[in-house]
Design a protein around this motif. Structure first.
Motif, PDB file in Angstrom:
ATOM      1  N   GLU A  22       0.829  -1.204   0.000  1.00 39.63           N
ATOM      2  CA  GLU A  22       0.000   0.000   0.000  1.00 39.63           C
ATOM      3  C   GLU A  22       0.866   1.258   0.000  1.00 39.63           C
ATOM      4  O   GLU A  22       0.580   2.227  -0.710  1.00 39.63           O
ATOM      5  CB  GLU A  22      -0.941   0.003   1.210  1.00 39.63           C
ATOM      6  CG  GLU A  22      -1.978  -1.095   1.193  1.00 39.63           C
ATOM      7  CD  GLU A  22      -1.458  -2.465   1.659  1.00 39.63           C
ATOM      8  OE1 GLU A  22      -0.331  -2.553   2.218  1.00 39.63           O
ATOM      9  OE2 GLU A  22      -2.171  -3.455   1.432  1.00 39.63           O
ATOM     10  N   ALA A  23       1.941   1.248   0.785  1.00 45.32           N
ATOM     11  CA  ALA A  23       2.851   2.393   0.825  1.00 45.32           C
ATOM     12  C   ALA A  23       3.571   2.559  -0.509  1.00 45.32           C
ATOM     13  O   ALA A  23       3.794   3.682  -0.967  1.00 45.32           O
ATOM     14  CB  ALA A  23       3.865   2.242   1.957  1.00 45.32           C
ATOM     15  N   ALA A  24       3.911   1.454  -1.146  1.00 41.98           N
ATOM     16  CA  ALA A  24       4.579   1.513  -2.449  1.00 41.98           C
ATOM     17  C   ALA A  24       3.652   2.104  -3.506  1.00 41.98           C
ATOM     18  O   ALA A  24       4.060   2.977  -4.281  1.00 41.98           O
ATOM     19  CB  ALA A  24       5.040   0.119  -2.868  1.00 41.98           C
ATOM     20  N   ALA A  32       3.795  10.823  -5.533  1.00 43.42           N
ATOM     21  CA  ALA A  32       4.524  11.293  -6.722  1.00 43.42           C
ATOM     22  C   ALA A  32       3.813  12.485  -7.359  1.00 43.42           C
ATOM     23  O   ALA A  32       4.455  13.463  -7.759  1.00 43.42           O
ATOM     24  CB  ALA A  32       4.675  10.158  -7.726  1.00 43.42           C
ATOM     25  N   ALA A  33       2.482  12.421  -7.443  1.00 44.95           N
ATOM     26  CA  ALA A  33       1.720  13.534  -8.013  1.00 44.95           C
ATOM     27  C   ALA A  33       1.876  14.789  -7.154  1.00 44.95           C
ATOM     28  O   ALA A  33       2.044  15.896  -7.677  1.00 44.95           O
ATOM     29  CB  ALA A  33       0.251  13.143  -8.158  1.00 44.95           C
ATOM     30  N   ILE A  35       4.395  15.560  -5.119  1.00 46.69           N
ATOM     31  CA  ILE A  35       5.769  16.067  -5.251  1.00 46.69           C
ATOM     32  C   ILE A  35       5.944  16.828  -6.565  1.00 46.69           C
ATOM     33  O   ILE A  35       6.606  17.863  -6.620  1.00 46.69           O
ATOM     34  CB  ILE A  35       6.783  14.906  -5.160  1.00 46.69           C
ATOM     35  CG1 ILE A  35       6.827  14.388  -3.715  1.00 46.69           C
ATOM     36  CG2 ILE A  35       8.172  15.337  -5.629  1.00 46.69           C
ATOM     37  CD1 ILE A  35       7.539  13.057  -3.552  1.00 46.69           C
ATOM     38  N   ALA A  36       5.301  16.323  -7.631  1.00 50.13           N
ATOM     39  CA  ALA A  36       5.401  16.968  -8.943  1.00 50.13           C
ATOM     40  C   ALA A  36       4.495  18.193  -9.065  1.00 50.13           C
ATOM     41  O   ALA A  36       4.519  18.885 -10.084  1.00 50.13           O
ATOM     42  CB  ALA A  36       5.060  15.959 -10.041  1.00 50.13           C
ATOM     43  N   GLY A  37       3.680  18.443  -8.044  1.00 47.67           N
ATOM     44  CA  GLY A  37       2.806  19.608  -8.080  1.00 47.67           C
ATOM     45  C   GLY A  37       1.560  19.433  -8.928  1.00 47.67           C
ATOM     46  O   GLY A  37       0.935  20.414  -9.331  1.00 47.67           O
ATOM     47  N   VAL A  38       1.186  18.177  -9.200  1.00 39.97           N
ATOM     48  CA  VAL A  38       0.009  17.920 -10.044  1.00 39.97           C
ATOM     49  C   VAL A  38      -1.035  17.072  -9.321  1.00 39.97           C
ATOM     50  O   VAL A  38      -1.879  16.445  -9.945  1.00 39.97           O
ATOM     51  CB  VAL A  38       0.418  17.260 -11.385  1.00 39.97           C
ATOM     52  CG1 VAL A  38       1.250  18.212 -12.221  1.00 39.97           C
ATOM     53  CG2 VAL A  38       1.166  15.954 -11.147  1.00 39.97           C
ATOM     54  N   ARG A  41      -4.631  17.028 -10.296  1.00 36.73           N
ATOM     55  CA  ARG A  41      -5.044  16.436 -11.576  1.00 36.73           C
ATOM     56  C   ARG A  41      -4.718  14.952 -11.697  1.00 36.73           C
ATOM     57  O   ARG A  41      -5.309  14.254 -12.516  1.00 36.73           O
ATOM     58  CB  ARG A  41      -4.359  17.180 -12.723  1.00 36.73           C
ATOM     59  CG  ARG A  41      -4.758  18.632 -12.808  1.00 36.73           C
ATOM     60  CD  ARG A  41      -4.153  19.342 -14.000  1.00 36.73           C
ATOM     61  NE  ARG A  41      -2.714  19.174 -14.148  1.00 36.73           N
ATOM     62  CZ  ARG A  41      -1.787  19.931 -13.566  1.00 36.73           C
ATOM     63  NH1 ARG A  41      -2.136  20.894 -12.765  1.00 36.73           N
ATOM     64  NH2 ARG A  41      -0.507  19.726 -13.787  1.00 36.73           N
ATOM     65  N   LEU A  42      -3.738  14.478 -10.922  1.00 41.61           N
ATOM     66  CA  LEU A  42      -3.264  13.105 -11.040  1.00 41.61           C
ATOM     67  C   LEU A  42      -3.076  12.483  -9.662  1.00 41.61           C
ATOM     68  O   LEU A  42      -3.092  13.164  -8.655  1.00 41.61           O
ATOM     69  CB  LEU A  42      -1.908  13.074 -11.766  1.00 41.61           C
ATOM     70  CG  LEU A  42      -1.863  13.541 -13.201  1.00 41.61           C
ATOM     71  CD1 LEU A  42      -0.415  13.699 -13.650  1.00 41.61           C
ATOM     72  CD2 LEU A  42      -2.580  12.566 -14.100  1.00 41.61           C
ATOM     73  N   GLY A  43      -2.865  11.173  -9.636  1.00 36.08           N
ATOM     74  CA  GLY A  43      -2.473  10.497  -8.405  1.00 36.08           C
ATOM     75  C   GLY A  43      -3.537   9.652  -7.770  1.00 36.08           C
ATOM     76  O   GLY A  43      -3.238   8.765  -6.985  1.00 36.08           O
ATOM     77  N   SER A  44      -4.797   9.927  -8.067  1.00 34.20           N
ATOM     78  CA  SER A  44      -5.896   9.134  -7.513  1.00 34.20           C
ATOM     79  C   SER A  44      -7.059   9.143  -8.502  1.00 34.20           C
ATOM     80  O   SER A  44      -7.101   9.975  -9.410  1.00 34.20           O
ATOM     81  CB  SER A  44      -6.351   9.705  -6.164  1.00 34.20           C
ATOM     82  OG  SER A  44      -6.850  11.018  -6.329  1.00 34.20           O
ATOM     83  N   LEU A  45      -7.968   8.207  -8.303  1.00 33.73           N
ATOM     84  CA  LEU A  45      -9.149   8.139  -9.162  1.00 33.73           C
ATOM     85  C   LEU A  45     -10.278   8.909  -8.487  1.00 33.73           C
ATOM     86  O   LEU A  45     -10.895   8.426  -7.540  1.00 33.73           O
ATOM     87  CB  LEU A  45      -9.550   6.677  -9.384  1.00 33.73           C
ATOM     88  CG  LEU A  45      -8.526   5.842 -10.132  1.00 33.73           C
ATOM     89  CD1 LEU A  45      -8.984   4.395 -10.220  1.00 33.73           C
ATOM     90  CD2 LEU A  45      -8.284   6.406 -11.525  1.00 33.73           C
TER      91      LEU A  45
END
Length: 98
Positions: A22-24, A32-33, A35-38, A41-45
């Motif tokens: 789960e952590a991975a 990651a989203a 950290i990238a500043g997005v 818009r991204l990273g989860s559904l």
């Protein structure tokens, strides 16, 4: 990394060493989203976010697991060509050139 294909292999190694799956997954998506500043818009559904999803035939971190389906921005893609399988706007197979 020597090869991009080693990325997931290295994450699987961290899972085998004790990192929870789960952590991975969180590190590869939400974190990651963010950290990238997005992260908006991204990273989860979630409604309003871009839906990039892979469907596998087993545990993501097992070496023999294969990717079965790939969705980019909610659209099913051909894994071999990374082209849409169907033209969602027209509800028919996508044309070979986009």
């Amino acid at each position: 990394l020597k090869e991009p294909k080693d990325f997931l292999r290295n994450v699987a190694r961290a899972v085998r060493a004790g990192l929870s799956p789960e952590a991975a997954v969180r590190a590869l998506t939400l974190d990651a989203a963010a950290i990238a500043g997005v992260g908006d818009r991204l990273g989860s559904l979630e409604p309003g976010k871009i839906a990039n999803v892979i469907v596998t035939d087993g545990d993501l971190f097992e070496e023999k697991t294969q990717v079965k389906d790939l969705f980019i921005d909610g659209q099913l893609m051909s894994i071999e060509t990374l082209r849409p399988v169907r033209d969602e706007r027209r509800g028919r197979p996508a044309q070979s050139q986009r």
